[in-house]
Design a protein around this motif. Structure first.
Motif, PDB file in Angstrom:
ATOM      1  N   ARG A   1       1.322   0.872  -1.349  1.00 25.93           N
ATOM      2  CA  ARG A   1       0.803   0.762   0.010  1.00 25.93           C
ATOM      3  C   ARG A   1       0.388   2.132   0.556  1.00 25.93           C
ATOM      4  O   ARG A   1      -0.673   2.271   1.166  1.00 25.93           O
ATOM      5  CB  ARG A   1       1.841   0.125   0.942  1.00 25.93           C
ATOM      6  N   GLU A   2       1.219   3.136   0.297  1.00 25.48           N
ATOM      7  CA  GLU A   2       0.915   4.483   0.800  1.00 25.48           C
ATOM      8  C   GLU A   2      -0.415   4.993   0.254  1.00 25.48           C
ATOM      9  O   GLU A   2      -1.211   5.602   0.977  1.00 25.48           O
ATOM     10  CB  GLU A   2       2.035   5.446   0.394  1.00 25.48           C
ATOM     11  N   LYS A   3      -0.679   4.725  -1.037  1.00 25.13           N
ATOM     12  CA  LYS A   3      -1.917   5.202  -1.672  1.00 25.13           C
ATOM     13  C   LYS A   3      -3.060   4.187  -1.569  1.00 25.13           C
ATOM     14  O   LYS A   3      -4.122   4.393  -2.150  1.00 25.13           O
ATOM     15  CB  LYS A   3      -1.650   5.519  -3.148  1.00 25.13           C
ATOM     16  N   GLU A   4      -2.816   3.090  -0.848  1.00 25.49           N
ATOM     17  CA  GLU A   4      -3.815   2.047  -0.596  1.00 25.49           C
ATOM     18  C   GLU A   4      -4.297   1.363  -1.881  1.00 25.49           C
ATOM     19  O   GLU A   4      -5.444   0.953  -1.991  1.00 25.49           O
ATOM     20  CB  GLU A   4      -5.004   2.617   0.185  1.00 25.49           C
ATOM     21  N   TYR A   5      -3.396   1.228  -2.847  1.00 23.40           N
ATOM     22  CA  TYR A   5      -3.710   0.446  -4.045  1.00 23.40           C
ATOM     23  C   TYR A   5      -3.472  -1.041  -3.793  1.00 23.40           C
ATOM     24  O   TYR A   5      -4.015  -1.901  -4.483  1.00 23.40           O
ATOM     25  CB  TYR A   5      -2.834   0.884  -5.222  1.00 23.40           C
TER      26      TYR A   5
ATOM     27  N   ALA B   1      -2.403  -3.724  -0.268  1.00 23.39           N
ATOM     28  CA  ALA B   1      -2.122  -3.807   1.173  1.00 23.39           C
ATOM     29  C   ALA B   1      -0.824  -4.570   1.399  1.00 23.39           C
ATOM     30  O   ALA B   1      -0.797  -5.613   2.060  1.00 23.39           O
ATOM     31  CB  ALA B   1      -3.280  -4.481   1.894  1.00 23.39           C
TER      32      ALA B   1
ATOM     33  N   GLN C   1      -3.308  -8.801  -5.034  1.00 23.38           N
ATOM     34  CA  GLN C   1      -3.947  -7.643  -4.406  1.00 23.38           C
ATOM     35  C   GLN C   1      -4.318  -6.579  -5.434  1.00 23.38           C
ATOM     36  O   GLN C   1      -5.400  -5.979  -5.369  1.00 23.38           O
ATOM     37  CB  GLN C   1      -3.024  -7.058  -3.344  1.00 23.38           C
TER      38      GLN C   1
ATOM     39  N   ARG D   1      -8.084  -5.132  -6.483  1.00 23.35           N
ATOM     40  CA  ARG D   1      -8.405  -3.701  -6.454  1.00 23.35           C
ATOM     41  C   ARG D   1      -8.936  -3.239  -7.811  1.00 23.35           C
ATOM     42  O   ARG D   1      -9.892  -2.445  -7.891  1.00 23.35           O
ATOM     43  CB  ARG D   1      -7.172  -2.900  -6.054  1.00 23.35           C
TER      44      ARG D   1
END
Length: 355
Positions: A273-277, A279, A338, A342
């Motif tokens: 989540r932090e690296k937006e891999y 959501a 998710q 990605r």
């Protein structure tokens, strides 16, 4: 040089020494966390009930033996090579002077912090990372079996170290010694596709390493009694039923590994989540945090059972595990959707969308 101690860091995976020793070095690198999280995803059981270490992380090999470790260079030899020609203490000191950590297999018969001390011969590993010539001690990382029962910094006298390494354990292999030197400028790029593959294998209880050519001859691939991923809960439940029927002995190690696995996956979800891999929603993160907490409660409850013999503890673990397995499958399946989306987007951006 009279004394030297190399830096060391307590790893968050320390249930088994073959993980804890190299990770206490690798964890010194800030860049190592995503590498650890993307490798410690899959679980498996092997030699179920035949070996106390029957539940473990699935890496095909130990970290020290993996050729693609980006953080340390590895050399290995054994007692038969060193013993006749050099004092092992001087070998260890020379390595440490060269900034090399020294994982060693020795005989616990000569190690005062071990339960086998002066009782019986048994090969076990520990990590040498410092020395002091004046005090004639070697600084090591090992489990303090007779006191705190945790992986921590201890000392051995030169004499204890020498005896332990040179001892010929009856019926055992020649003790091995590794030399691990940190890479000055490690290069590692997080690979979301690897995370997707391993996480999908975990959720579906399968293993696709056998599809990789270099692993097709690995003995673990062709072992009939291996169970992977979410299916390890079946073995854990079966083991608890055996305990209820008094047909098995107490072994906390599987529940230690279970807890460490949930910590790893929880860290992985937060990293994604932090690296937006991915959501990952607050609901998913909080849901998995509850699974982490549940695994810790299971471990603690099992410890209580070993002290009291109260079988109600086992019943509580069984009930909690059934809910935990279902919740984990649901959350990780949603995360996988998710991640796959990605990965598809990334493939399309580099021109593979229509291949």
């Amino acid at each position: 040089m009279n004394a030297k101690k190399l830096p060391i860091k307590q790893p968050f995976i320390d249930g088994y020494k073959h993980h804890a020793m190299p990770l206490s070095i690798i964890s010194l690198f800030e860049e190592s966390e995503p590498w650890i999280l993307s490798n410690y995803i899959q679980l498996y059981t092997r030699k179920y009930l035949q070996d106390v270490h029957w539940l473990d992380f699935y890496l095909l090999d130990t970290v020290m033996n993996r050729p693609n470790n980006p953080f340390v260079t590895v050399q290995r030899t054994d007692r038969t090579v060193i013993g006749p020609f050099a004092d092992p203490i001087e070998v260890i000191i020379r390595c440490i002077e060269q900034d090399k950590y020294v994982p060693i297999e020795g005989d616990q018969y000569y190690l005062p912090h071990c339960n086998s001390y002066m009782q019986h011969h048994r090969v076990s590993g520990f990590l040498a990372y410092g020395f002091d010539r004046e005090q004639e001690i070697i600084h090591i990382m090992d489990y303090s079996y007779t006191t705190n029962n945790r992986f921590e910094s201890l000392t051995l006298s030169f004499a204890e170290m020498r005896q332990s390494f040179l001892s010929e354990v009856p019926g055992g292999r020649a003790q091995r010694i590794w030399m691990l030197k940190p890479v000055s400028k490690p290069k590692y790029v997080f690979n979301l596709n690897v995370v997707q593959r391993l996480l999908e294998d975990y959720v579906t209880g399968t293993n696709h390493a056998e599809l990789t050519i270099q692993f097709q001859d690995h003995p673990l691939i062709h072992t009939a009694d291996v169970v992977y991923g979410i299916r390890v809960y079946d073995h854990l439940e079966h083991y608890l039923h055996l305990l209820l029927e008094e047909q098995a002995g107490n072994n906390v190690l599987p529940f230690q590994v279970l807890w460490e696995h949930k910590k790893c996956i929880g860290k992985l979800l937060r990293y994604l989540r932090e690296k937006e891999y991915a959501a990952a929603s607050d609901h998913m993160i909080e849901g998995y945090s509850a699974i982490e907490d549940g695994a810790f409660i299971i471990r603690s409850t099992f410890f209580k059972y070993t002290k009291t013999g109260d079988k109600a503890c086992l019943q509580r673990i069984l009930e909690r595990m059934r809910h935990m397995a279902a919740a984990e499958t649901a959350i990780l399946s949603e995360v996988l959707v998710q991640i796959k989306a990605r990965c598809r987007e990334s493939a399309e951006r580099i021109g593979f969308g229509n291949s």
